[in-house]
Design an enzyme around this catalytic site. Structure first.
Site, short mmCIF file in Angstrom:
data_model
loop_
_atom_site.label_atom_id
_atom_site.label_comp_id
_atom_site.label_asym_id
_atom_site.label_seq_id
_atom_site.Cartn_x
_atom_site.Cartn_y
_atom_site.Cartn_z
N CYS A 166 0.79 -1.24 0.00
CA CYS A 166 0.00 0.00 0.00
C CYS A 166 0.83 1.29 0.00
O CYS A 166 0.48 2.22 -0.75
CB CYS A 166 -1.01 -0.01 1.15
SG CYS A 166 -0.46 -0.75 2.67
N ARG A 195 7.84 -10.82 5.64
CA ARG A 195 7.54 -10.45 7.01
C ARG A 195 8.39 -11.32 7.95
O ARG A 195 8.47 -12.54 7.77
CB ARG A 195 6.05 -10.62 7.33
CG ARG A 195 5.20 -9.66 6.50
CD ARG A 195 3.73 -9.74 6.78
NE ARG A 195 2.99 -8.85 5.88
CZ ARG A 195 1.67 -8.78 5.80
NH1 ARG A 195 0.92 -9.55 6.59
NH2 ARG A 195 1.09 -7.94 4.95
N GLN A 213 0.56 -12.08 -2.51
CA GLN A 213 -0.88 -12.06 -2.36
C GLN A 213 -1.50 -11.28 -3.51
O GLN A 213 -0.83 -10.48 -4.16
CB GLN A 213 -1.30 -11.47 -1.01
CG GLN A 213 -0.94 -10.03 -0.79
CD GLN A 213 -1.35 -9.56 0.61
OE1 GLN A 213 -1.50 -10.35 1.54
NE2 GLN A 213 -1.54 -8.26 0.75
N ASP A 215 -2.96 -8.64 -4.17
CA ASP A 215 -3.19 -7.36 -3.53
C ASP A 215 -3.91 -6.39 -4.47
O ASP A 215 -3.65 -6.38 -5.68
CB ASP A 215 -1.85 -6.76 -3.11
CG ASP A 215 -1.94 -5.98 -1.82
OD1 ASP A 215 -3.06 -5.80 -1.32
OD2 ASP A 215 -0.88 -5.55 -1.31
N HIS A 217 -5.63 -2.15 -4.45
CA HIS A 217 -5.96 -0.90 -3.74
C HIS A 217 -6.82 -0.03 -4.64
O HIS A 217 -6.50 0.18 -5.81
CB HIS A 217 -4.68 -0.17 -3.33
CG HIS A 217 -3.90 -0.89 -2.29
ND1 HIS A 217 -2.81 -1.69 -2.60
CD2 HIS A 217 -4.06 -1.00 -0.95
CE1 HIS A 217 -2.33 -2.23 -1.50
NE2 HIS A 217 -3.07 -1.83 -0.48
N LYS A 296 -11.91 -3.16 8.98
CA LYS A 296 -11.81 -4.08 7.83
C LYS A 296 -12.86 -5.17 7.91
O LYS A 296 -13.43 -5.46 8.97
CB LYS A 296 -10.41 -4.70 7.77
CG LYS A 296 -10.01 -5.47 9.03
CD LYS A 296 -8.61 -6.06 8.89
CE LYS A 296 -8.22 -6.83 10.16
NZ LYS A 296 -6.94 -7.55 10.00
N HIS A 343 -8.28 -1.28 0.74
CA HIS A 343 -7.33 -2.38 0.57
C HIS A 343 -8.14 -3.65 0.32
O HIS A 343 -9.10 -3.92 1.04
CB HIS A 343 -6.49 -2.58 1.83
CG HIS A 343 -5.77 -1.36 2.30
ND1 HIS A 343 -4.40 -1.21 2.20
CD2 HIS A 343 -6.23 -0.21 2.89
CE1 HIS A 343 -4.05 -0.04 2.71
NE2 HIS A 343 -5.14 0.59 3.14
#
Length: 486
Positions: A166, A195, A213, A215, A217, A296, A343
Site C-alpha cells: 500500500c 515479514r 498475495q 493485492d 488498492h 476491515k 485495501h
C-alpha cells in the site's frame, strides 16, 4: 512396528499436554484486565498471546499430520511432498521452494485472479521490493510493525523489504496530479512480500516469511465507497464459488492502538456495516481487531479439516491519504480533495491458498488447476507417437507426461490413475495410424477414440471454463454446448 507405534503414541501424548498447557495460558491472557495495561505492556501481552495461538495451531496440525498416517477418511490422498509440489529448507526458513508442479498451481491461481481483475477494472502494476525507512515512517508502519520487517543498512541509510504494497501504491497515485474523472482508480499488485515472523510461528504454507498475495488498492471518492466495497464482496463470492468454498464474514473494528480521530473511524465503520448489510450475507462483529489505520472486513475460509483460515480482506483506510497528502481535483476545480483507499485481497496469500486447496482436494485436483492433467500411455512400438502427443499437449499449455517404459498398458494405466492424472490418453498402433487418442478418465470410465485435434479443443474449453468436474463435461461435444462459440 510396535516400537514405532509406541514412539508415535508418546509423541502425541506429549503434544496433547503442551496443547492443553498453551490453551490454559491463552485463556488466562485473554481474561486479563487489559485496561490496566498501556503502551508497550499491552503490546507485549498481545504479541505473546499471538505467539501462543500460533504455537498451539502448529501443535494441533502436527497431531493431525501424525494421525493422518492411520486410516483417517481424509488421509487417502497424497501429501504435497508426495505430489512433488513444494518443500522447505533450513537454509531459507519460512520461504517455500515451489517445484514445477506446485509452480503450475501457483501461477494458475495468479492468472485466474489477473483475468478476474481485468473484468472488474483493476490495472496491474509492479512496485519495488525495497524502500527507505522514511517511507515506512510516513505510512506509520515503522512505528507499529518495524519488528516484523527485514531491515538493513545501505550506504548509511536504513532500508527494509516491503511487508505490504500500500505505501508504494500511494507513491504511484501521487506521482502526478489526479482528477475526479480517474476515480475510482484500481491498482492490482502481485509483488513479493516479506515479514519477519518468529521461527516458532512458522507453519508450512499457512505461516511463512516470503509470500505473494493478490493485492489490490482502490482510490475512490467518499460517495463511491459502498459501491466499491460491494463490488469487492461480489468479487470474492464469485471466486470462492469456483472452488466451492464456504466462508464467514466479520467486521473488525477500531483497535486500542490506532491512527486518526474517532469521528473518522466511526464513519469508516458505518460505511462497512452498510456495505455488509447490502451484500446480504450473514456477518458478525469482531470488536477491536481492525488494522491500526482502519476497520476491515475479514473473510475466513473453511478447509477440509474444518479449520478456518483468514484469506480475503477488505479494509477501509482514511489515514494513508492524509499521511501521504494524497489529493485529486474535483468537478468544481478544487485540488485539496482527499481520496479514500480500499485495501482488497481475495485469495490473500497465494501460499496459504495452495495449502488450503491441497488439503481440500487431497490429490484430486480439478482439471484447470491440476499439476497432473494428462498422462500419455504409449503401447509397444508407439513411443515416438506418444512423445509427439505429449509435446502437443505441453505446447498447448497443459501439464502432461508420457510413459514409455516397459510394462503392459493396463499396468501403466493403473499406476497413472493412482497418481490422480485427470485424463489418460492411450496410444497404440491404431491411434498412431489415425492420429487419434483413446481417452480414459481418472475414474476409469472409458471413452471412444477421437482425433487429437478435437481432444485438444475440448481440453482448452475445460481449462477456460475452470470446470469443477471436467470428466463429466468432457463427454459433451464442443459444438453441442449452449455456451460454445460459433
Amino acid at each position: 512396528m510396535a516400537a514405532a507405534a509406541a514412539a508415535i503414541a508418546r509423541l502425541l501424548a506429549g503434544q496433547e499436554v503442551e496443547v492443553r498447557r498453551l490453551s490454559q495460558v491463552i485463556e488466562r491472557l485473554q481474561s486479563e484486565d487489559e485496561e490496566l495495561l498501556v503502551g508497550s505492556d499491552l503490546q507485549s501481552l498481545r504479541e505473546e498471546n499471538e505467539k501462543l495461538k500460533y504455537r498451539r495451531l502448529h501443535l494441533q496440525r502436527s497431531l493431525r499430520a501424525e494421525m493422518a498416517r492411520g486410516p483417517a477418511p481424509h488421509s487417502a490422498g497424497p501429501r504435497p511432498q508426495e505430489e512433488e509440489l513444494f518443500f522447505f529448507h533450513e537454509l531459507s526458513p519460512g520461504s517455500c521452494f515451489f517445484l514445477p508442479r506446485g509452480a503450475f498451481i501457483y501461477n494458475t491461481l495468479m492468472s485466474f485472479i489477473q483475468s478476474e481483475n481485468r473484468k472488474r477494472g483493476f490495472n496491474e502494476v509492479i512496485s519495488p521490493n525495497i524502500y527507505s525507512r522514511r517511507l515506512w515512517e510516513m505510512s506509520g508502519h515503522w512505528q507499529h510493525c518495524s519488528h516484523n520487517m527485514f531491515s538493513f543498512d545501505v550506504e548509511k541509510e536504513m532500508f527494509a523489504l516491503k511487508p505490504m504494497n500500500c505505501p508504494g501504491h500511494c507513491l504511484m497515485f501521487s506521482h502526478r496530479p489526479r482528477s475526479w474523472r480517474e476515480l475510482p482508480l484500481r491498482f492490482a499488485d502481485f509483488g513479493v512480500l516479506h515479514r519477519r515472523e518468529p521461527s516458532e510461528t512458522l507453519n508450512g504454507l499457512t505461516r511463512v516469511r516470503r509470500f505473494e498475495q493478490d493485492d489490490g488498492h482502490i482510490f475512490c471518492m467518499m460517495e463511491q465507497i459502498e459501491e466499491e466495497i460491494i463490488g469487492c464482496l461480489d468479487f470474492l463470492r464469485s471466486v470462492y464459488g469456483v472452488f466451492g468454498f464456504t466462508f464467514q464474514l466479520k467486521l473488525s473494528t477500531r483497535p486500542e492502538m490506532f491512527l486518526g480521530d474517532l469521528n473518522t473511524w466511526n464513519q469508516a465503520e458505518e460505511h462497512l456495516k452498510c456495505s455488509l448489510d447490502a451484500f446480504g450475507e450473514a456477518w458478525r462483529l469482531s470488536a477491536g481487531d481492525g488494522a491500526f489505520y482502519g476497520p476491515k472486513i475479514d473473510v475466513d475460509v473453511k478447509d477440509a479439516l474444518g479449520i478456518y483460515h483468514q484469506c480475503a480482506t477488505i479494509q477501509l483506510d482514511f489515514q494513508l491519504p492524509i499521511r501521504f497528502n494524497l489529493t485529486y481535483v474535483s468537478k468544481d476545480g478544487a485540488d485539496e480533495n482527499r481520496p479514500v483507499i480500499i485495501h482488497r485481497a481475495v485469495l490473500g496469500s497465494l501460499e496459504r491458498m495452495v495449502a488450503i486447496l491441497a488439503e481440500d482436494y487431497a490429490g484430486k485436483w480439478p482439471f484447470w488447476l491440476s499439476p497432473r492433467q494428462v498422462l500419455v500411455v504409449a503401447g509397444p512400438g508407439c513411443e515416438e507417437y506418444g512423445r509427439r502427443v505429449c509435446q502437443e499437449l505441453t505446447g498447448a499449455g497443459f501439464m502432461a507426461d508420457v510413459v514409455l517404459d516397459t510394462g503392459s498398458v493396463p499396468y501403466k494405466k493403473k499406476n497413472s490413475q493412482l497418481a490422480q492424472y485427470n485424463f489418460i490418453f492411450e496410444v497404440g498402433e491404431k491411434e498412431k495410424v489415425n492420429d487419434t487418442v483413446n481417452v480414459c478418465m481418472r475414474d476409469n470410465k472409458e471413452h471412444v477414440e477421437q482425433s487429437l485435434v478435437a481432444t485438444l479443443e475440448q481440453l482448452r474449453w475445460l481449462q477456460q471454463q475452470r470446470a469443477p468436474k471436467a470428466q463429466e463435461d468432457f463427454q459433451l461435444p464442443v459444438c453441442g454446448r449452449a455456451d460454445a462459440k460459433p
